[in-house]
Design a protein around this motif. Structure first.
Motif, PDB file in Angstrom:
ATOM      1  N   LEU A   1      37.441  43.500  42.629  1.00 34.27           N
ATOM      2  CA  LEU A   1      36.524  42.907  41.793  1.00 34.27           C
ATOM      3  C   LEU A   1      36.954  41.242  42.244  1.00 34.27           C
ATOM      4  CD1 LEU A   1      34.243  42.564  39.720  1.00 34.27           C
ATOM      5  CD2 LEU A   1      35.996  42.632  37.812  1.00 34.27           C
ATOM      6  N   THR A   2      38.306  41.244  42.185  1.00 38.57           N
ATOM      7  CA  THR A   2      38.915  39.803  42.672  1.00 38.57           C
ATOM      8  C   THR A   2      38.365  39.200  43.815  1.00 38.57           C
ATOM      9  OG1 THR A   2      40.868  40.357  41.480  1.00 38.57           O
ATOM     10  CG2 THR A   2      41.044  38.561  43.227  1.00 38.57           C
ATOM     11  N   SER A   3      38.401  40.377  45.015  1.00 39.64           N
ATOM     12  CA  SER A   3      37.907  39.842  46.367  1.00 39.64           C
ATOM     13  C   SER A   3      36.220  39.417  46.246  1.00 39.64           C
ATOM     14  CB  SER A   3      37.958  41.189  47.108  1.00 39.64           C
ATOM     15  OG  SER A   3      39.136  41.409  47.560  1.00 39.64           O
ATOM     16  N   MET A   4      35.513  40.153  45.383  1.00 44.05           N
ATOM     17  CA  MET A   4      34.323  39.891  45.012  1.00 44.05           C
ATOM     18  C   MET A   4      33.915  38.431  44.537  1.00 44.05           C
ATOM     19  SD  MET A   4      30.773  40.551  45.140  1.00 44.05           S
ATOM     20  CE  MET A   4      30.288  42.434  45.031  1.00 44.05           C
ATOM     21  N   GLY A   5      34.875  37.942  43.764  1.00 47.95           N
ATOM     22  CA  GLY A   5      34.627  36.915  43.198  1.00 47.95           C
ATOM     23  C   GLY A   5      35.127  35.731  44.160  1.00 47.95           C
ATOM     24  N   ALA A   6      36.230  35.821  44.947  1.00 51.60           N
ATOM     25  CA  ALA A   6      36.742  34.884  45.874  1.00 51.60           C
ATOM     26  C   ALA A   6      35.512  34.690  47.095  1.00 51.60           C
ATOM     27  CB  ALA A   6      37.833  35.241  46.543  1.00 51.60           C
ATOM     28  N   LEU A   7      35.222  35.720  47.540  1.00 53.60           N
ATOM     29  CA  LEU A   7      34.032  35.533  48.610  1.00 53.60           C
ATOM     30  C   LEU A   7      32.704  34.857  48.299  1.00 53.60           C
ATOM     31  CD1 LEU A   7      34.584  39.215  49.848  1.00 53.60           C
ATOM     32  CD2 LEU A   7      35.038  37.471  51.281  1.00 53.60           C
ATOM     33  N   VAL A   8      32.229  34.992  46.991  1.00 53.15           N
ATOM     34  CA  VAL A   8      30.966  34.418  46.635  1.00 53.15           C
ATOM     35  C   VAL A   8      31.233  32.913  46.374  1.00 53.15           C
ATOM     36  CG1 VAL A   8      29.611  34.189  44.481  1.00 53.15           C
ATOM     37  CG2 VAL A   8      30.023  36.227  45.343  1.00 53.15           C
ATOM     38  N   ALA A   9      32.744  32.713  46.112  1.00 55.41           N
ATOM     39  CA  ALA A   9      33.052  31.147  45.686  1.00 55.41           C
ATOM     40  C   ALA A   9      33.172  30.562  46.878  1.00 55.41           C
ATOM     41  CB  ALA A   9      34.413  30.984  44.890  1.00 55.41           C
ATOM     42  N   PHE A  10      33.675  31.363  47.928  1.00 51.90           N
ATOM     43  CA  PHE A  10      33.816  30.932  49.454  1.00 51.90           C
ATOM     44  C   PHE A  10      32.437  30.250  50.332  1.00 51.90           C
ATOM     45  CE2 PHE A  10      38.236  32.810  50.075  1.00 51.90           C
ATOM     46  CZ  PHE A  10      38.958  31.907  49.085  1.00 51.90           C
ATOM     47  N   ALA A  11      31.641  31.455  49.969  1.00 51.05           N
ATOM     48  CA  ALA A  11      30.322  31.242  50.644  1.00 51.05           C
ATOM     49  C   ALA A  11      29.645  29.961  49.844  1.00 51.05           C
ATOM     50  CB  ALA A  11      29.411  32.673  50.323  1.00 51.05           C
ATOM     51  N   VAL A  12      29.957  29.795  48.818  1.00 51.65           N
ATOM     52  CA  VAL A  12      29.239  28.796  48.067  1.00 51.65           C
ATOM     53  C   VAL A  12      29.981  27.282  48.730  1.00 51.65           C
ATOM     54  CG1 VAL A  12      29.003  27.335  45.863  1.00 51.65           C
ATOM     55  CG2 VAL A  12      28.602  29.849  45.980  1.00 51.65           C
ATOM     56  N   VAL A  13      30.920  27.377  48.869  1.00 56.71           N
ATOM     57  CA  VAL A  13      31.776  26.259  49.472  1.00 56.71           C
ATOM     58  C   VAL A  13      30.886  25.717  50.865  1.00 56.71           C
ATOM     59  CG1 VAL A  13      34.031  25.373  50.522  1.00 56.71           C
ATOM     60  CG2 VAL A  13      33.745  26.332  48.258  1.00 56.71           C
ATOM     61  N   SER A  14      31.102  27.102  51.507  1.00 55.22           N
ATOM     62  CA  SER A  14      30.488  26.742  52.890  1.00 55.22           C
ATOM     63  C   SER A  14      28.870  26.332  53.061  1.00 55.22           C
ATOM     64  CB  SER A  14      30.629  28.105  53.752  1.00 55.22           C
ATOM     65  OG  SER A  14      31.759  28.543  53.850  1.00 55.22           O
ATOM     66  N   LEU A  15      28.175  27.010  51.839  1.00 55.45           N
ATOM     67  CA  LEU A  15      26.819  26.491  51.589  1.00 55.45           C
ATOM     68  C   LEU A  15      26.880  24.841  51.239  1.00 55.45           C
ATOM     69  CD1 LEU A  15      24.044  26.836  51.789  1.00 55.45           C
ATOM     70  CD2 LEU A  15      23.983  27.940  49.454  1.00 55.45           C
ATOM     71  N   GLY A  16      27.675  24.615  50.506  1.00 53.62           N
ATOM     72  CA  GLY A  16      27.751  22.986  49.980  1.00 53.62           C
ATOM     73  C   GLY A  16      27.911  22.079  51.125  1.00 53.62           C
ATOM     74  N   VAL A  17      28.765  22.565  52.083  1.00 54.02           N
ATOM     75  CA  VAL A  17      28.883  21.679  53.321  1.00 54.02           C
ATOM     76  C   VAL A  17      27.773  21.321  53.981  1.00 54.02           C
ATOM     77  CG1 VAL A  17      30.022  21.381  55.758  1.00 54.02           C
ATOM     78  CG2 VAL A  17      31.491  22.486  53.653  1.00 54.02           C
ATOM     79  N   ILE A  18      26.790  22.262  54.260  1.00 51.10           N
ATOM     80  CA  ILE A  18      25.655  22.012  55.111  1.00 51.10           C
ATOM     81  C   ILE A  18      24.656  20.954  53.865  1.00 51.10           C
ATOM     82  CG2 ILE A  18      23.431  23.013  55.572  1.00 51.10           C
ATOM     83  CD1 ILE A  18      25.363  25.607  56.314  1.00 51.10           C
ATOM     84  N   ILE A  19      24.922  21.453  52.576  1.00 46.28           N
ATOM     85  CA  ILE A  19      23.923  20.804  51.662  1.00 46.28           C
ATOM     86  C   ILE A  19      24.229  19.247  51.633  1.00 46.28           C
ATOM     87  CG2 ILE A  19      23.024  20.390  49.241  1.00 46.28           C
ATOM     88  CD1 ILE A  19      23.209  23.328  49.053  1.00 46.28           C
ATOM     89  N   LEU A  20      25.742  18.956  51.437  1.00 46.52           N
ATOM     90  CA  LEU A  20      25.985  17.776  51.432  1.00 46.52           C
ATOM     91  C   LEU A  20      26.051  16.761  52.489  1.00 46.52           C
ATOM     92  CD1 LEU A  20      27.191  16.384  48.749  1.00 46.52           C
ATOM     93  CD2 LEU A  20      29.489  16.835  49.845  1.00 46.52           C
TER      94      LEU A  20
END
Length: 478
Positions: free
Chosen positions: A386-405
């Motif tokens: 469950l910890t890995s799931m939370g981290a992976l989702v947050a990491f994916a959002v950061v990578s997407l954030g780079v593209i958006i910004l």
């Protein structure tokens, strides 16, 4: 109670990037800038190298065999891709809050809330996992030194042979006391413990290499690539904590330079240590011997040397050095909740700074109590995935954030830019998605329930108290 602002607008509204910096600088009673590159790098290493590497081989080698080395490489590649994205956003939005703040600036308020709750899994829940495993090494140490262990009734959670994990509760309490004293003091203690931790792992590599047998690497991948992928999803847990560096955005000097440099330095050290430990571990004993092995690395040392001293020394070092992981994970969690409280997403008690110490004392105590409860009564196996799931989702959002910004604010000052853009962020998202796919179905159900709880809290509290709501209502007032 209505807010006067349409719900759809609330869900998608973004917090302007420049507003983060303005708030941080205007908050005269806020966090203090007292850390440099070295201390911040030690925070990244201290928050990442923990019980993950100390117990991961026991659970992942049975899945992948000696090819677990490739599982660590896959986890390292995913972490590296994500670390580059964190480095850019940390230099562009150098404030407390990590990926929560980045999501708020790029994807909107609802996404930020979801990421904030993912980070609660990554930090608070992983701290509980680490505290539980720390107790296992404490028992191993007392058994080797005194021939006795703490009674399982008070040293293991339900489902693991006990009723209450008291050592884990004590550990969390001591770390909270240190954090309350101040960030600078905590960073100094962490640096000492990280250096000790690295020395212990170098000891394992040097001594364990003496028992290396190439025959133990055959068959190299008995479970095929499926086994490597399944082990990689679990191994990735060992890389969680690197993003803690980005939670210190308001407590470092020259953050646009310091944050990305510390992230990349920490990643290089962590990757080298993990791959070497995995290689020596699977070469020192048959892969079939790992399953069910308690305190695995110290047991390997005892087998290799045929003597009694390496095991106790290693276990003592682990018992002491793993304290740094709890310390840093709790630190990161309190800073994320500080940012969320300042935005009105959670109650303001989490962003109250004690003026004399410059730390969120009440928030630290509340986080410590929550983590201690998890460590005391929740079985270890129910938490790691469950910890890995939370981290992976947050990491994916950061990578997407780079593209958006990059598209939305191309001229925003950045102390670091992701090389190979946009390939690197897209690869990071793809690797995170692949590792999420490898997690068991039960993890999806638990994660879905967790996000449902987050949505309920948002609808009942956050959208009414958000600072953006207050600003918009003020603009619309007659």
């Amino acid at each position: 109670m209505g807010t006067g602002v349409p719900l759809r607008h609330q869900l998608l509204r973004r917090k302007p990037v420049r507003a983060f910096a303005v708030e941080a600088e205007a908050d005269s009673g806020g966090l203090r800038r007292s850390m440099g590159v070295f201390q911040l790098t030690m925070i990244g290493i201290g928050g990442t190298i923990g019980t993950g590497i100390f117990f991961a081989l026991n659970t992942t080698v049975p899945k992948a065999g000696p090819a677990v080395i490739l599982s660590f490489v896959l986890g390292a590649v995913t972490a590296a891709l994500t670390a580059l994205c964190y480095a850019e956003l940390a230099s562009a939005v150098p404030v407390a809050g990590s990926s929560y703040s980045y999501a708020y600036a790029t994807l909107g308020e609802l996404a930020a809330v979801a990421v904030g709750w993912c980070l609660l899994l990554e930090y608070a829940v992983s701290a509980g996992v680490i505290a539980v495993t720390w107790g296992q090494y404490l028992n191993d140490l007392t058994q080797r030194l005194f021939g006795a262990q703490l009674p399982a009734v008070i040293s293991a959670p339900p489902g693991n042979g006990g009723y209450l994990n008291l050592p884990a509760v004590v550990l969390v309490g001591l770390c909270c006391l240190l954090l309350v004293r101040g960030a600078r003091e905590s960073a100094v203690v962490n640096t000492v413990m990280v250096l000790l931790k690295l020395a212990i792992l170098v000891l394992f590599v040097v001594v364990g290499a003496a028992g290396f047998d190439a025959g133990n690497l055959e068959p190299f991948a008995p479970m095929g690539f499926a086994g490597i992928g399944a082990a990689a999803a679990t191994v990735f847990y060992s890389f969680i904590g690197l993003d803690t560096v980005s939670t210190a955005g308001e407590e470092v000097r020259n953050p646009r330079r310091t944050l990305p440099l510390a992230i990349l330095c920490a990643l290089l050290v962590i990757t080298a240590v993990y791959v070497l430990v995995a290689l020596v571990g699977v070469g020192a004993q048959p892969w079939t011997a790992f399953e069910g092995q308690s305190a695995g690395l110290s047991a390997i040392l005892a087998k290799v040397t045929g003597m009694g001293w390496p095991g106790p020394v290693f276990s003592a070092g682990v018992v002491i050095s793993v304290v740094s992981v709890i310390l840093i994970v709790l630190y990161g969690q309190t800073r994320i909740l500080y940012a969320m409280g300042r935005d009105g997403i959670i109650p303001p008690v989490f962003c109250r700074i004690e003026p004399r110490r410059g730390t969120p004392v009440t928030g630290t105590v509340l986080v410590g109590g929550f983590v201690a409860l998890i460590a005391a009564v929740v079985p270890l196996d129910a938490l790691a995935n469950l910890t890995s799931m939370g981290a992976l989702v947050a990491f994916a959002v950061v990578s997407l954030g780079v593209i958006i910004l990059r598209r939305r604010e191309p001229d925003l000052p950045r102390g670091f830019r992701v090389p190979g853009y946009p390939v690197v962020p897209l690869l990071s998202i793809g690797c995170c998605a692949y590792l999420i796919y490898q997690l068991p179905p039960a993890t999806y159900l638990l994660f879905g329930g967790w996000l449902a709880l987050a949505l309920a809290v948002y609808l009942l509290y956050s959208r009414h108290h958000s600072r953006l709501t207050a600003r918009e209502e003020g603009k619309n007032a007659p």
